[in-house]
Scaffold this motif. Structure first.
Motif, PDB file in Angstrom:
ATOM      1  N   GLY A  35       0.798  -1.210   0.000  1.00 42.50           N
ATOM      2  CA  GLY A  35       0.000   0.000   0.000  1.00 42.50           C
ATOM      3  C   GLY A  35       0.831   1.261   0.000  1.00 42.50           C
ATOM      4  N   TRP A  36       0.138   2.359  -0.156  1.00 42.46           N
ATOM      5  CA  TRP A  36       0.734   3.676  -0.116  1.00 42.46           C
ATOM      6  C   TRP A  36       0.080   4.507   0.979  1.00 42.46           C
ATOM      7  CZ3 TRP A  36       4.926   4.985  -2.916  1.00 42.46           C
ATOM      8  CH2 TRP A  36       5.251   4.184  -4.004  1.00 42.46           C
ATOM      9  N   TYR A  37       0.920   5.171   1.741  1.00 43.07           N
ATOM     10  CA  TYR A  37       0.491   6.110   2.759  1.00 43.07           C
ATOM     11  C   TYR A  37       1.127   7.455   2.433  1.00 43.07           C
ATOM     12  CZ  TYR A  37      -1.109   2.171   5.601  1.00 43.07           C
ATOM     13  OH  TYR A  37      -1.764   1.056   6.064  1.00 43.07           O
ATOM     14  N   ARG A  38       0.606   8.502   3.050  1.00 45.96           N
ATOM     15  CA  ARG A  38       1.223   9.810   2.862  1.00 45.96           C
ATOM     16  C   ARG A  38       1.157  10.605   4.159  1.00 45.96           C
ATOM     17  NH1 ARG A  38      -3.219  12.619  -1.254  1.00 45.96           N
ATOM     18  NH2 ARG A  38      -4.888  12.913   0.299  1.00 45.96           N
ATOM     19  N   GLN A  39       2.100  11.517   4.272  1.00 48.78           N
ATOM     20  CA  GLN A  39       2.147  12.371   5.447  1.00 48.78           C
ATOM     21  C   GLN A  39       2.492  13.784   5.017  1.00 48.78           C
ATOM     22  OE1 GLN A  39       4.759  11.050   8.611  1.00 48.78           O
ATOM     23  NE2 GLN A  39       3.611  12.226  10.110  1.00 48.78           N
ATOM     24  N   ALA A  40       1.557  14.684   5.248  1.00 51.35           N
ATOM     25  CA  ALA A  40       1.766  16.097   4.955  1.00 51.35           C
ATOM     26  C   ALA A  40       2.329  16.778   6.194  1.00 51.35           C
ATOM     27  CB  ALA A  40       0.446  16.736   4.543  1.00 51.35           C
ATOM     28  N   PRO A  41       2.992  17.911   6.025  1.00 49.55           N
ATOM     29  CA  PRO A  41       3.562  18.616   7.179  1.00 49.55           C
ATOM     30  C   PRO A  41       2.509  18.924   8.235  1.00 49.55           C
ATOM     31  CG  PRO A  41       4.397  19.552   5.146  1.00 49.55           C
ATOM     32  CD  PRO A  41       3.326  18.574   4.759  1.00 49.55           C
ATOM     33  N   GLY A  42       2.806  18.564   9.463  1.00 44.34           N
ATOM     34  CA  GLY A  42       1.906  18.837  10.561  1.00 44.34           C
ATOM     35  C   GLY A  42       0.724  17.904  10.677  1.00 44.34           C
ATOM     36  N   LYS A  43       0.682  16.888   9.826  1.00 45.39           N
ATOM     37  CA  LYS A  43      -0.444  15.944   9.845  1.00 45.39           C
ATOM     38  C   LYS A  43       0.050  14.530  10.098  1.00 45.39           C
ATOM     39  CE  LYS A  43      -3.520  18.571   6.838  1.00 45.39           C
ATOM     40  NZ  LYS A  43      -4.416  18.512   5.652  1.00 45.39           N
ATOM     41  N   GLU A  44      -0.879  13.670  10.506  1.00 50.38           N
ATOM     42  CA  GLU A  44      -0.534  12.274  10.721  1.00 50.38           C
ATOM     43  C   GLU A  44      -0.465  11.535   9.384  1.00 50.38           C
ATOM     44  OE1 GLU A  44      -2.498  11.678  15.171  1.00 50.38           O
ATOM     45  OE2 GLU A  44      -3.214  10.483  13.481  1.00 50.38           O
ATOM     46  N   ARG A  45       0.282  10.446   9.417  1.00 50.61           N
ATOM     47  CA  ARG A  45       0.357   9.603   8.226  1.00 50.61           C
ATOM     48  C   ARG A  45      -1.001   8.956   7.980  1.00 50.61           C
ATOM     49  NH1 ARG A  45       5.548   5.761   7.593  1.00 50.61           N
ATOM     50  NH2 ARG A  45       6.457   7.806   8.101  1.00 50.61           N
ATOM     51  N   GLU A  46      -1.445   8.932   6.722  1.00 50.79           N
ATOM     52  CA  GLU A  46      -2.754   8.386   6.385  1.00 50.79           C
ATOM     53  C   GLU A  46      -2.648   7.415   5.222  1.00 50.79           C
ATOM     54  OE1 GLU A  46      -5.434  11.436   5.026  1.00 50.79           O
ATOM     55  OE2 GLU A  46      -4.130  12.056   3.387  1.00 50.79           O
ATOM     56  N   LEU A  47      -3.564   6.466   5.210  1.00 50.52           N
ATOM     57  CA  LEU A  47      -3.628   5.509   4.112  1.00 50.52           C
ATOM     58  C   LEU A  47      -4.135   6.212   2.861  1.00 50.52           C
ATOM     59  CD1 LEU A  47      -3.606   2.560   3.000  1.00 50.52           C
ATOM     60  CD2 LEU A  47      -6.003   2.440   3.728  1.00 50.52           C
ATOM     61  N   VAL A  48      -3.471   5.963   1.739  1.00 44.61           N
ATOM     62  CA  VAL A  48      -3.918   6.478   0.453  1.00 44.61           C
ATOM     63  C   VAL A  48      -4.613   5.372  -0.338  1.00 44.61           C
ATOM     64  CG1 VAL A  48      -3.197   7.479  -1.747  1.00 44.61           C
ATOM     65  CG2 VAL A  48      -2.055   8.165   0.380  1.00 44.61           C
ATOM     66  N   ALA A  49      -3.930   4.246  -0.474  1.00 43.98           N
ATOM     67  CA  ALA A  49      -4.491   3.129  -1.240  1.00 43.98           C
ATOM     68  C   ALA A  49      -3.759   1.852  -0.844  1.00 43.98           C
ATOM     69  CB  ALA A  49      -4.362   3.365  -2.740  1.00 43.98           C
ATOM     70  N   ARG A  50      -4.457   0.743  -0.975  1.00 40.28           N
ATOM     71  CA  ARG A  50      -3.862  -0.540  -0.626  1.00 40.28           C
ATOM     72  C   ARG A  50      -4.396  -1.610  -1.566  1.00 40.28           C
ATOM     73  NH1 ARG A  50      -0.548  -1.789   3.241  1.00 40.28           N
ATOM     74  NH2 ARG A  50      -0.313  -3.973   3.875  1.00 40.28           N
ATOM     75  N   ILE A  51      -3.544  -2.577  -1.880  1.00 40.58           N
ATOM     76  CA  ILE A  51      -3.944  -3.719  -2.679  1.00 40.58           C
ATOM     77  C   ILE A  51      -3.588  -4.970  -1.912  1.00 40.58           C
ATOM     78  CG2 ILE A  51      -1.772  -3.679  -4.013  1.00 40.58           C
ATOM     79  CD1 ILE A  51      -3.478  -4.650  -6.431  1.00 40.58           C
ATOM     80  N   SER A  52      -4.552  -5.867  -1.755  1.00 40.58           N
ATOM     81  CA  SER A  52      -4.336  -7.083  -0.975  1.00 40.58           C
ATOM     82  C   SER A  52      -3.610  -8.133  -1.807  1.00 40.58           C
ATOM     83  CB  SER A  52      -5.667  -7.632  -0.493  1.00 40.58           C
ATOM     84  OG  SER A  52      -6.371  -8.208  -1.589  1.00 40.58           O
ATOM     85  N   SER A  53      -3.215  -9.209  -1.147  1.00 39.81           N
ATOM     86  CA  SER A  53      -2.551 -10.290  -1.858  1.00 39.81           C
ATOM     87  C   SER A  53      -3.479 -10.904  -2.909  1.00 39.81           C
ATOM     88  CB  SER A  53      -2.074 -11.359  -0.884  1.00 39.81           C
ATOM     89  OG  SER A  53      -3.162 -11.834  -0.108  1.00 39.81           O
ATOM     90  N   GLY A  54      -4.777 -10.814  -2.662  1.00 38.33           N
ATOM     91  CA  GLY A  54      -5.746 -11.339  -3.616  1.00 38.33           C
ATOM     92  C   GLY A  54      -6.117 -10.369  -4.719  1.00 38.33           C
ATOM     93  N   GLY A  55      -5.629  -9.128  -4.617  1.00 34.20           N
ATOM     94  CA  GLY A  55      -5.872  -8.155  -5.664  1.00 34.20           C
ATOM     95  C   GLY A  55      -6.974  -7.146  -5.388  1.00 34.20           C
ATOM     96  N   SER A  56      -7.655  -7.274  -4.265  1.00 34.50           N
ATOM     97  CA  SER A  56      -8.682  -6.286  -3.955  1.00 34.50           C
ATOM     98  C   SER A  56      -8.015  -4.979  -3.528  1.00 34.50           C
ATOM     99  CB  SER A  56      -9.617  -6.801  -2.871  1.00 34.50           C
ATOM    100  OG  SER A  56      -8.901  -7.060  -1.685  1.00 34.50           O
ATOM    101  N   THR A  57      -8.689  -3.883  -3.817  1.00 32.06           N
ATOM    102  CA  THR A  57      -8.115  -2.568  -3.547  1.00 32.06           C
ATOM    103  C   THR A  57      -9.040  -1.738  -2.670  1.00 32.06           C
ATOM    104  OG1 THR A  57      -9.093  -1.658  -5.564  1.00 32.06           O
ATOM    105  CG2 THR A  57      -6.855  -2.541  -5.726  1.00 32.06           C
ATOM    106  N   ASN A  58      -8.461  -0.824  -1.937  1.00 34.35           N
ATOM    107  CA  ASN A  58      -9.251   0.171  -1.236  1.00 34.35           C
ATOM    108  C   ASN A  58      -8.502   1.497  -1.248  1.00 34.35           C
ATOM    109  OD1 ASN A  58      -7.640  -1.390   0.898  1.00 34.35           O
ATOM    110  ND2 ASN A  58      -8.213   0.451   2.030  1.00 34.35           N
ATOM    111  N   TYR A  59      -9.272   2.565  -1.224  1.00 25.88           N
ATOM    112  CA  TYR A  59      -8.736   3.917  -1.371  1.00 25.88           C
ATOM    113  C   TYR A  59      -9.293   4.849  -0.306  1.00 25.88           C
ATOM    114  CZ  TYR A  59      -7.507   2.390  -6.113  1.00 25.88           C
ATOM    115  OH  TYR A  59      -6.983   1.715  -7.190  1.00 25.88           O
TER     116      TYR A  59
END
Length: 120
Positions: A35-59
């Motif tokens: 998956g991909w996470y992101r962290q902007a200045p002054g903010k907590e790290r957040e999930l952007v997108a993830r792909i499971s081993s089976g190929g399902s995705t969430n955003y």
């Protein structure tokens, strides 16, 4: 040793596109999603997108319809295609994966981060 190496960040104008890549390497027995996470200045790290081993995705709601996560056939490289970028997408983007190595040790691994800046 397991490594996640990211590439593809940079400076882009609003409305532009970037593609991030993250390659996993090392003593990998299995990868349980990436998956991909992101962290902007002054903010907590957040999930952007993830792909499971089976190929399902969430955003994250904020990127749905604009970002697409995918992976290669070997399932060791994950990509994040980012379109219609907005200034609020500016952040350091981190790759993440839960990986089991050859001695059955499972851990969450992180890449070093790549800067994405959206600005005119």
């Amino acid at each position: 040793q397991v490594r996640l190496v990211e590439s593809g960040g940079g400076l882009v104008q609003p409305g532009g596109s970037l593609r991030l890549s993250c390659a996993a390497s090392g003593s990998i027995s299995s990868i349980n999603g990436m998956g991909w996470y992101r962290q902007a200045p002054g903010k907590e790290r957040e999930l952007v997108a993830r792909i499971s081993s089976g190929g399902s995705t969430n955003y994250a709601d904020s990127v749905k319809g604009r970002f697409t996560i995918s992976r290669d056939n070997a399932k060791t490289t994950v990509y994040l295609q980012m379109n219609s970028l907005k200034p609020e997408d500016t952040a350091v983007y981190y790759c993440n994966s839960r990986i089991t190595n050859y001695v059955s040790y499972t851990n969450d691994y992180w890449g070093q981060g790549t800067q994405v800046t959206v600005s005119s």
